[in-house]
Design a protein around this motif. Structure first.
Motif, PDB file in Angstrom:
ATOM      1  N   CYS A  60     -11.712 -11.121   1.545  1.00 42.10           N
ATOM      2  CA  CYS A  60     -12.255 -10.260   2.588  1.00 42.10           C
ATOM      3  C   CYS A  60     -11.713 -10.566   3.909  1.00 42.10           C
ATOM      4  N   SER A  61     -11.414 -11.845   4.188  1.00 44.60           N
ATOM      5  CA  SER A  61     -10.580 -11.917   5.433  1.00 44.60           C
ATOM      6  C   SER A  61      -9.218 -11.342   5.649  1.00 44.60           C
ATOM      7  N   ALA A  62      -8.469 -11.277   4.228  1.00 41.60           N
ATOM      8  CA  ALA A  62      -7.358 -10.639   3.841  1.00 41.60           C
ATOM      9  C   ALA A  62      -7.414  -9.039   4.260  1.00 41.60           C
ATOM     10  N   LEU A  63      -8.553  -8.643   3.841  1.00 41.06           N
ATOM     11  CA  LEU A  63      -8.755  -7.155   3.810  1.00 41.06           C
ATOM     12  C   LEU A  63      -9.197  -6.795   5.365  1.00 41.06           C
ATOM     13  N   GLU A  64      -9.720  -7.780   6.043  1.00 43.92           N
ATOM     14  CA  GLU A  64      -9.970  -7.365   7.446  1.00 43.92           C
ATOM     15  C   GLU A  64      -8.579  -7.540   8.351  1.00 43.92           C
ATOM     16  N   TYR A  65      -7.508  -8.346   7.857  1.00 44.96           N
ATOM     17  CA  TYR A  65      -6.469  -8.321   8.650  1.00 44.96           C
ATOM     18  C   TYR A  65      -5.677  -7.104   8.387  1.00 44.96           C
ATOM     19  N   ALA A  66      -5.667  -6.439   7.042  1.00 42.35           N
ATOM     20  CA  ALA A  66      -5.191  -5.131   6.703  1.00 42.35           C
ATOM     21  C   ALA A  66      -5.936  -3.928   7.454  1.00 42.35           C
ATOM     22  N   VAL A  67      -7.246  -3.958   7.490  1.00 41.02           N
ATOM     23  CA  VAL A  67      -7.995  -3.114   8.392  1.00 41.02           C
ATOM     24  C   VAL A  67      -7.663  -2.913   9.873  1.00 41.02           C
ATOM     25  N   LEU A  68      -7.277  -4.335  10.404  1.00 37.25           N
ATOM     26  CA  LEU A  68      -7.136  -4.355  11.873  1.00 37.25           C
ATOM     27  C   LEU A  68      -5.573  -4.442  12.148  1.00 37.25           C
ATOM     28  N   GLU A  69      -4.769  -3.761  11.024  1.00 34.34           N
ATOM     29  CA  GLU A  69      -3.308  -3.721  11.370  1.00 34.34           C
ATOM     30  C   GLU A  69      -2.654  -4.685  11.671  1.00 34.34           C
ATOM     31  N   LYS A  70      -3.120  -5.999  11.320  1.00 32.03           N
ATOM     32  CA  LYS A  70      -2.482  -7.188  11.586  1.00 32.03           C
ATOM     33  C   LYS A  70      -1.112  -7.648  10.693  1.00 32.03           C
ATOM     34  N   VAL A  71      -1.373  -6.650   9.820  1.00 28.66           N
ATOM     35  CA  VAL A  71      -0.306  -6.891   8.485  1.00 28.66           C
ATOM     36  C   VAL A  71      -0.412  -5.670   7.553  1.00 28.66           C
ATOM     37  N   ASP A  72       0.718  -5.305   7.147  1.00 21.60           N
ATOM     38  CA  ASP A  72       0.701  -4.143   6.138  1.00 21.60           C
ATOM     39  C   ASP A  72       1.800  -4.298   4.867  1.00 21.60           C
ATOM     40  N   GLY A  73       1.815  -3.186   4.318  1.00 20.11           N
ATOM     41  CA  GLY A  73       2.882  -3.213   3.020  1.00 20.11           C
ATOM     42  C   GLY A  73       1.985  -3.644   1.849  1.00 20.11           C
ATOM     43  N   GLU A  74       2.640  -4.368   0.997  1.00 26.45           N
ATOM     44  CA  GLU A  74       1.848  -4.852  -0.441  1.00 26.45           C
ATOM     45  C   GLU A  74       1.869  -6.373  -0.189  1.00 26.45           C
ATOM     46  N   LEU A  75       0.359  -6.787  -0.453  1.00 28.42           N
ATOM     47  CA  LEU A  75       0.059  -8.290   0.011  1.00 28.42           C
ATOM     48  C   LEU A  75      -0.463  -8.954  -1.146  1.00 28.42           C
ATOM     49  N   ALA A  76       0.021 -10.210  -1.227  1.00 29.87           N
ATOM     50  CA  ALA A  76      -0.700 -10.971  -2.421  1.00 29.87           C
ATOM     51  C   ALA A  76      -1.447 -11.985  -1.352  1.00 29.87           C
ATOM     52  N   VAL A  77      -2.729 -12.342  -2.076  1.00 24.46           N
ATOM     53  CA  VAL A  77      -3.785 -13.155  -1.619  1.00 24.46           C
ATOM     54  C   VAL A  77      -4.329 -14.045  -2.387  1.00 24.46           C
ATOM     55  N   GLY A  78      -4.074 -15.469  -1.757  1.00 25.64           N
ATOM     56  CA  GLY A  78      -4.716 -16.319  -2.866  1.00 25.64           C
ATOM     57  C   GLY A  78      -4.578 -17.563  -2.055  1.00 25.64           C
ATOM     58  N   CYS A  79      -5.047 -18.730  -2.789  1.00 27.67           N
ATOM     59  CA  CYS A  79      -4.905 -19.997  -2.384  1.00 27.67           C
ATOM     60  C   CYS A  79      -3.502 -20.534  -2.528  1.00 27.67           C
ATOM     61  N   ASP A  80      -2.965 -21.487  -1.556  1.00 28.62           N
ATOM     62  CA  ASP A  80      -1.612 -21.987  -1.414  1.00 28.62           C
ATOM     63  C   ASP A  80      -1.387 -22.769  -2.528  1.00 28.62           C
ATOM     64  N   GLY A  81      -0.103 -22.450  -3.207  1.00 26.00           N
ATOM     65  CA  GLY A  81       0.073 -23.330  -4.270  1.00 26.00           C
ATOM     66  C   GLY A  81      -0.480 -22.883  -5.629  1.00 26.00           C
ATOM     67  N   TRP A  82      -0.441 -23.939  -6.601  1.00 29.91           N
ATOM     68  CA  TRP A  82      -1.072 -23.589  -8.134  1.00 29.91           C
ATOM     69  C   TRP A  82      -1.477 -24.934  -8.600  1.00 29.91           C
ATOM     70  N   LEU A  83      -2.182 -24.722  -9.728  1.00 34.41           N
ATOM     71  CA  LEU A  83      -2.403 -26.064 -10.632  1.00 34.41           C
ATOM     72  C   LEU A  83      -2.117 -25.547 -12.142  1.00 34.41           C
ATOM     73  N   GLU A  84      -1.391 -26.949 -12.405  1.00 34.98           N
ATOM     74  CA  GLU A  84      -0.823 -26.916 -13.904  1.00 34.98           C
ATOM     75  C   GLU A  84      -1.995 -26.778 -14.775  1.00 34.98           C
ATOM     76  N   GLN A  85      -1.847 -26.579 -16.004  1.00 38.09           N
ATOM     77  CA  GLN A  85      -2.926 -26.493 -17.077  1.00 38.09           C
ATOM     78  C   GLN A  85      -3.512 -28.255 -17.150  1.00 38.09           C
ATOM     79  N   GLU A  86      -2.567 -29.097 -17.346  1.00 38.63           N
ATOM     80  CA  GLU A  86      -3.084 -30.539 -17.108  1.00 38.63           C
ATOM     81  C   GLU A  86      -3.924 -30.967 -16.133  1.00 38.63           C
TER      82      GLU A  86
END
Length: 370
Positions: A225-251
């Motif tokens: 929702c906060s990323a969508l608000e950024y797009a609504v307010l034209e703080k960013v545009d284009g194609e945007l990926a949103v998620g947590c920083d980094g990732w977790l391995e299966q283990e």
């Protein structure tokens, strides 16, 4: 000295207050899920002038202007007049929905909203798909760039619809000059959601395909929702990926969740998943399994460059997901009742499903011989 009459005081306050600034924003799918959360968020924002909420039923946000209609209805163009931005969130990604009906709703709805927005003079439409459109493939880089090729196929639940929405987004500015389209792609979405990937964590064992190297990246609905608000307010545009920083391995996922793995050879896992879906025992097609086998983590650099940061970590979102699914019992994407799960047990339920598929297959072969 007596205080001014309340009506006089209100008039003075109104005359001296500044008119509300910011865009008028229309949100489709505003009565539930992400749409409801975003509607509340935008209605409370001092940077948004007004929120127009559109859905087939009225939601709970009292500060929005509500219009009740199906997004496939061309009359939506009249409801969008005066809006500066439209956020289209009226999508059906329910695992239990008939696939053909789901596609008809999602694609036709998006087409209608884009056309209606252009006709109404809206200058920006924000669409929401998923990082699943990049595809889960063994040769994916970790992380993928947002500009990476969309290599997904239509074999996983709803992904074909999302790919078609992406194509509509790319074509819209050419078909409707002056219309800007922003696409927001969340990672595995958590927070009141029910998908094939959240159901993966409802299983008594985490299915791991031998030789695979899954990597898990989550997205909390509040961060979306906060990323969508950024797009609504034209703080960013284009194609945007949103998620947590980094990732977790299966283990790491197994250690944090405390759920042990059940490892199967690729041919067995994919073959069983395809058979179970084909005979109607599970809602998830075999294509969903790829997203638990191969990495599809995305960097999210565009939002970061614009100053946006996630409020949650992968570890925190996984913990919330595990809390949400506690008490649910799913095997091969199929929800079991408490009695079924208790009777079948962990591996027993899987064996039962696989056995049922084998019995049906043998019965079909026998009928063909007659």
């Amino acid at each position: 000295m007596s205080s001014p009459d309340p009506q006089v005081r209100a008039a003075r306050n109104k005359s001296t207050s500044r008119p509300p600034r910011g865009p008028v924003v229309a949100v489709t799918g505003a009565a539930s899920g992400v749409g409801a959360l975003l509607t509340e968020r935008l209605a409370a924002s001092e940077e948004v002038k007004q929120v127009v909420a559109i859905d087939e039923r009225r939601g709970g946000c009292a500060d929005a202007e509500w219009h009740i209609l199906d997004v496939r209805d061309p009359a939506i163009a009249d409801r969008l007049r005066g809006a500066d931005v439209v956020v289209h969130l009226a999508l059906d990604l329910d695992l239990e929905t008939d696939a053909a009906a789901r596609t008809a709703y999602n694609v036709r709805g998006t087409q209608t909203v884009l056309t209606a927005a252009a006709a109404a003079g809206v200058h920006r439409v924000v669409l929401c798909t998923s990082t699943m459109v990049y595809g889960a493939l063994p040769d994916n880089e970790l992380p993928l760039s947002e500009d990476a090729e969309l290599r997904a196929t239509a074999e996983a639940t709803g992904v074909g619809d999302l790919l078609e929405i992406e194509r509509l987004a790319r074509r819209a500015p050419r078909a409707h000059p002056g219309l800007n389209v922003t696409v927001v792609r969340p990672a595995v979405l958590v927070g009141g959601t029910d998908t094939a990937l959240t159901r993966y964590f409802e299983s008594p064992r985490l299915l791991v395909v031998a030789g695979s190297r899954p990597a898990w990246q989550f997205c909390h609905v509040d961060d979306l929702c906060s990323a969508l608000e950024y797009a609504v307010l034209e703080k960013v545009d284009g194609e945007l990926a949103v998620g947590c920083d980094g990732w977790l391995e299966q283990e790491e996922v197994e250690e944090l969740s405390g759920i042990r793995r059940m490892e199967l050879p690729s041919a067995v896992a994919l073959g069983a998943a395809a058979r179970l879906h084909r005979i109607g025992l599970t809602p998830s097609p075999a294509g969903d399994l790829a997203y638990t086998m191969h990495p599809w983590v995305v960097s999210g650099s565009r939002l970061h460059d614009a100053g946006w940061r996630p409020a949650y970590t992968n570890e925190e979102v996984l913990a919330q997901l595990l809390d949400e699914v506690s008490g649910r019992h799913t095997v091969a994407g199929r929800r079991l009742g408490r009695k079924d799960a208790t009777a079948a047990g962990a591996a027993g339920a899987t064996v039962a499903l696989l056995g049922a598929a084998a019995v049906v297959r043998r019965a079909r072969k026998a009928r063909r011989r007659i």
